[in-house]
Motif scaffolding. Structure first.
Motif, PDB file in Angstrom:
ATOM      1  N   LEU A   7       5.157   7.096   1.167  1.00  0.00           N
ATOM      2  CA  LEU A   7       5.729   5.883   1.415  1.00  0.00           C
ATOM      3  C   LEU A   7       4.865   4.737   0.954  1.00  0.00           C
ATOM      4  O   LEU A   7       4.500   4.629   0.905  1.00  0.00           O
ATOM      5  CB  LEU A   7       5.445   6.118   3.283  1.00  0.00           C
TER       6      LEU A   7
ATOM      7  N   ILE B 108       4.856   0.736   1.653  1.00  0.00           N
ATOM      8  CA  ILE B 108       4.683   0.054   2.367  1.00  0.00           C
ATOM      9  C   ILE B 108       4.270  -0.983   1.766  1.00  0.00           C
ATOM     10  O   ILE B 108       3.287  -1.915   0.861  1.00  0.00           O
ATOM     11  CB  ILE B 108       3.470   0.755   3.720  1.00  0.00           C
TER      12      ILE B 108
ATOM     13  N   LYS C 161       8.050  -9.605   7.076  1.00  0.00           N
ATOM     14  CA  LYS C 161       8.230  -8.530   7.631  1.00  0.00           C
ATOM     15  C   LYS C 161       6.955  -7.293   6.749  1.00  0.00           C
ATOM     16  O   LYS C 161       6.908  -7.314   5.581  1.00  0.00           O
ATOM     17  CB  LYS C 161       9.842  -7.997   7.538  1.00  0.00           C
ATOM     18  N   TYR C 162       7.281  -6.336   7.415  1.00  0.00           N
ATOM     19  CA  TYR C 162       6.582  -4.742   6.433  1.00  0.00           C
ATOM     20  C   TYR C 162       8.019  -4.253   6.104  1.00  0.00           C
ATOM     21  O   TYR C 162       9.358  -3.435   6.566  1.00  0.00           O
ATOM     22  CB  TYR C 162       6.188  -3.823   7.495  1.00  0.00           C
ATOM     23  N   ARG C 163       7.952  -4.196   5.139  1.00  0.00           N
ATOM     24  CA  ARG C 163       9.795  -2.729   3.790  1.00  0.00           C
ATOM     25  C   ARG C 163       8.506  -1.635   3.607  1.00  0.00           C
ATOM     26  O   ARG C 163       7.353  -2.073   3.285  1.00  0.00           O
ATOM     27  CB  ARG C 163       9.946  -3.530   3.053  1.00  0.00           C
ATOM     28  N   VAL C 164       9.013  -0.715   4.543  1.00  0.00           N
ATOM     29  CA  VAL C 164       8.880   0.710   4.103  1.00  0.00           C
ATOM     30  C   VAL C 164       9.908   1.544   3.047  1.00  0.00           C
ATOM     31  O   VAL C 164      11.215   1.433   3.567  1.00  0.00           O
ATOM     32  CB  VAL C 164       8.764   1.793   5.605  1.00  0.00           C
ATOM     33  N   HIS C 165       9.085   1.669   2.087  1.00  0.00           N
ATOM     34  CA  HIS C 165       9.738   3.201   1.366  1.00  0.00           C
ATOM     35  C   HIS C 165      10.235   3.938   1.092  1.00  0.00           C
ATOM     36  O   HIS C 165       8.674   4.333   0.955  1.00  0.00           O
ATOM     37  CB  HIS C 165       9.663   1.687  -0.328  1.00  0.00           C
ATOM     38  N   GLY C 166      11.245   4.934   1.101  1.00  0.00           N
ATOM     39  CA  GLY C 166      10.935   6.819   1.063  1.00  0.00           C
ATOM     40  C   GLY C 166      11.730   7.350   0.501  1.00  0.00           C
ATOM     41  O   GLY C 166      12.083   6.741  -0.405  1.00  0.00           O
ATOM     42  N   SER C 167      11.433   8.490   0.245  1.00  0.00           N
ATOM     43  CA  SER C 167      12.485   9.454   0.127  1.00  0.00           C
ATOM     44  C   SER C 167      12.701  10.391   0.755  1.00  0.00           C
ATOM     45  O   SER C 167      12.303  11.404   0.581  1.00  0.00           O
ATOM     46  CB  SER C 167      11.107   9.940  -1.872  1.00  0.00           C
TER      47      SER C 167
ATOM     48  N   ARG D 162       1.378   5.499   1.247  1.00  0.00           N
ATOM     49  CA  ARG D 162       1.009   5.946   1.924  1.00  0.00           C
ATOM     50  C   ARG D 162       0.591   7.809   1.043  1.00  0.00           C
ATOM     51  O   ARG D 162       1.252   8.113   0.254  1.00  0.00           O
ATOM     52  CB  ARG D 162       1.723   6.434   3.357  1.00  0.00           C
TER      53      ARG D 162
ATOM     54  N   ARG E 199       4.176  -5.754   2.959  1.00  0.00           N
ATOM     55  CA  ARG E 199       4.234  -7.278   3.274  1.00  0.00           C
ATOM     56  C   ARG E 199       4.968  -8.472   2.807  1.00  0.00           C
ATOM     57  O   ARG E 199       4.408  -8.492   2.038  1.00  0.00           O
ATOM     58  CB  ARG E 199       2.806  -6.893   4.000  1.00  0.00           C
TER      59      ARG E 199
ATOM     60  N   GLN F 226      10.892  10.906   3.599  1.00  0.00           N
ATOM     61  CA  GLN F 226      10.386  11.513   4.749  1.00  0.00           C
ATOM     62  C   GLN F 226      10.367  11.559   6.285  1.00  0.00           C
ATOM     63  O   GLN F 226      10.814  10.618   6.996  1.00  0.00           O
ATOM     64  CB  GLN F 226       8.877  10.311   4.565  1.00  0.00           C
TER      65      GLN F 226
ATOM     66  N   PHE G 229       0.893  -1.139   0.008  1.00  0.00           N
ATOM     67  CA  PHE G 229       0.110  -0.060   0.217  1.00  0.00           C
ATOM     68  C   PHE G 229       0.863   1.114  -0.313  1.00  0.00           C
ATOM     69  O   PHE G 229       2.278   1.138   0.769  1.00  0.00           O
ATOM     70  CB  PHE G 229      -1.172  -0.076   1.016  1.00  0.00           C
TER      71      PHE G 229
END
Lengths: 431, 431
Positions: free
Chosen positions: A120, A122, A420-426, A116, A124, A428, A114
């Motif tokens: 972000l 995210i 696990k959750y993998r969170v990809h940001g730039s 955000r 799973r 944030q 998903f």
């Protein structure tokens, strides 16, 4: 692990220290296994299968030694049968390992994703569980089945065989390890506990200082009950399979007869075998007698309530204890109930939340049954004996779980993973 | 539950008997809740929110009594602040319950569906977990938050408030129950344990004769440790959030500064706050000083290794204990590491598998970090403080879990469900 290592280790006085060492090795192997590609795992499993085939003479020799000792101890014939290996059974063990190699890799699957509003992204992602402890009894093939399933899901396995099958299990484990190592996988990915000391089981149930993530007991009710009562880590298991078939007022009689016979008698010793037949009062006058006579004529003992006893003098009285009994044999308890609600109530009161079936052509009644019966598997118009990972298309299963966490129903390779959750940001930050 | 009932029950001598009764009532309520429609649950939650608003005077009066007693006991100022309710806080509690009512229904979701070659159609459908036990400390709002989240997922809740907040919690629970009952939901869907006797906690941890399916501790490390050590049922929790930010060689300095400051200092008391900063030796000459000076200038105490101490005399020496410490305060441990592998190794050795972030523009390095760090949440180029159910879009969370089963990461309403398999046949039997 070689047979030599096995003997040296078995001499260790301090079982706790031995088990802690096994735990540390398993954790280290699990960290490596988690990063191995699907192709490499599959090559390792195929090499393990080949090594089992190549080691068939040694495996059969070890098995003869186990059998000799078991006969000298006058173990029951059923135990001896479960223990005994033949060339055909060794081949089946190797083929089962190859079949597990052929399953899709359960690790790395994207279970959810998903975005955000802040950009972000995210995901799973499925990851291995870690270290799986398997405690089993007399069937040496569990060494290969359970070890291969755990490894396919990227886990390390700590296997504890029953004392009567230790030599056979050790020979199988040694062959598998040889194959795994030849393909660059860690030697400790599958470890067999090399001692018969029962303290080893207690150590595993304590979690080996956090080095075991989940325990899977494979065996009879006494083993499962001990594991469920004592384990300090999660357990994937079912204590009993008190499975029901409810023949509803709107059941087709021919379909009900087929499903009831199959649910009870196809194999009586498996957890998905039906133990209790519930018949709706509304169709008892037409359906009860044929259902009961089918079972009696097929050699099944029937224990029934008053209405059922009226069908045939061979039906013996059922007491409340029968509603709570997993016979695992050609015995069935039969009760006439006052409709759907009474059937659901009986199942919720006496069942074990494993697998329960309704036979009916009334869709509304079926929907209510499937919604209201709180079991891992609920079935409409089919046999309870489909409660099986292979029948579900999972390829193979390490067992069936009735807990409410995570693995529930057949536990195949997907259920031996977590996420696990993998969170990809730039860049944030949180306001 | 009315305050009168509360008093009558609290007089019971036999806490165990009381708790068993609460367990039986919870199980019965859970069976009813599992069958309630999403609309009815939402109407119940909105009515509960309205009842909380209407009961604000009584809730505030109960809270004043709790506060008076807490002050007389000289409880710490932080505890008094967590305990204190104001009209605005009561309004926020009611609004949070309404927000939970507005979330999608997590029950009944089709999680998977597959057809078998024999025509069987198998679905995996989300179902409630059952009975959730929540053990919390001084924040009375947990009564409403946790109760509403459990109920939204079709569960019954057994809530155990800290003794200092019992009157406040009871007033909130009484209002919620009034709202739920007005909409036809079971009065026992949310039960507050009506005694301060600590034996009640032990009873909950034992599972109340199988009547509690999962325990959620909400509070400090001592509470969570006790629950994790003693619970005989699964626990959704994290013991610590020792979260790391690793500034990799290929990190943009400006982004790293922003992310580090936010991860550590936005709020220091939450579990997703960073506790350790790891800086790649390859960029230490350019990145370390600005990162450390930012933190010092923002009032954060810095404990560092030798390289970090060389930046500024205000940096005090870090010992190995610092790598293992969750400060939950404006304190950070800083270490220079020899590249990605050393950073991953540090995190796996000292971390708590909660939330860990890498700052880098090297996609390969980021992928390796996300794959190899074995934490519930792994983050690339964003703040660790996003470790939160709301930030994940879950609407609300009951906590963050670091276990490897089922609920992992933020535990929202979806994670408060389990599933069952529904098998649809047309008379299939197993060959």
């Amino acid at each position: 692990m070689s047979v030599l290592t096995l003997k040296a280790r078995a001499g260790a006085d301090d079982v706790d220290a031995l088990m802690r060492e096994i735990g540390r090795q398993a954790r280290a192997a699990a960290r490596r296994m988690a990063l191995v590609s699907g192709q490499q795992k599959d090559r390792g499993l195929r090499a393990a299968a080949a090594a089992i085939r190549a080691a068939a003479p040694a495996i059969l020799e070890a098995n003869r030694a186990d059998l000799t000792e078991a006969r000298a101890k006058d173990l029951p014939a059923a135990t001896l049968d479960r223990l005994e290996l033949t060339p055909a059974r060794v081949e089946a063990i190797a083929a089962a390992v190859e079949a597990i190699a052929g399953l899709p890799d359960p690790v790395g699957r994207r279970l959810a994703a998903f975005e955000r509003p802040n950009g972000l992204s995210i995901e799973r992602i499925a990851t291995p569980l870690g270290v799986v402890g398997v405690i089993f009894e007399s069937r040496p093939n569990v060494t290969a089945d359970a070890g291969a399933l755990c490894l396919k899901a990227g886990n390390a396995a700590v296997l504890r065989a029953g004392s009567e099958s230790l030599r056979s299990a050790a020979a199988i484990a040694a062959a598998m390890t040889e194959g795994l190592v030849a393909e660059g996988l860690p030697a400790d990915a599958i470890q067999l506990v090399p001692t018969r000391d029962r303290a080893a089981v207690g150590a595993m149930l304590s979690g080996l200082d956090g080095c075991i993530d989940v325990i899977v007991p494979r065996g009879g009710k006494n083993l499962v009950a001990r594991v469920q009562n004592e384990a300090k880590v999660p357990v994937f298991a079912h204590l009993e399979g008190i499975c029901h078939v409810f023949v509803h007022a709107a059941a087709d009689l021919a379909m009900a007869r087929t499903i009831v016979r199959n649910s009870k008698l196809r194999r009586t010793g498996i957890c998905g075998a039906a133990e209790t037949l519930l018949v709706d009062r509304a169709c008892a006058s037409t359906h009860l007698a044929p259902l009961v006579l089918d079972l009696l004529e097929a050699g099944c003992a029937v224990r029934g309530d008053e209405a059922t006893r009226a069908v045939d003098p061979r039906v013996t009285p059922a007491s409340e204890a029968d509603w709570r009994t997993e016979y695992l044999d050609a015995v069935i308890a039969v009760r006439v109930v006052e409709g759907l609600d009474a059937a659901i109530d009986h199942i919720e009161t006496f069942g074990s939340h494993h697998t329960d079936a309704i036979v009916t052509h009334d869709t509304g009644a079926a929907e209510r049954f499937l919604a209201e019966v709180d079991s891992a598997i609920v079935v409409h118009n089919a046999s309870t004996q489909f409660a099986d990972g292979g029948e579900f298309g999972f390829g193979a299963e390490i067992g069936i779980a009735t807990g409410r966490m995570h693995a529930r129903g057949p536990v195949g390779v997907e259920q031996l993973t977590t996420f696990k959750y993998r969170v990809h940001g730039s860049g944030q930050i949180r306001p």
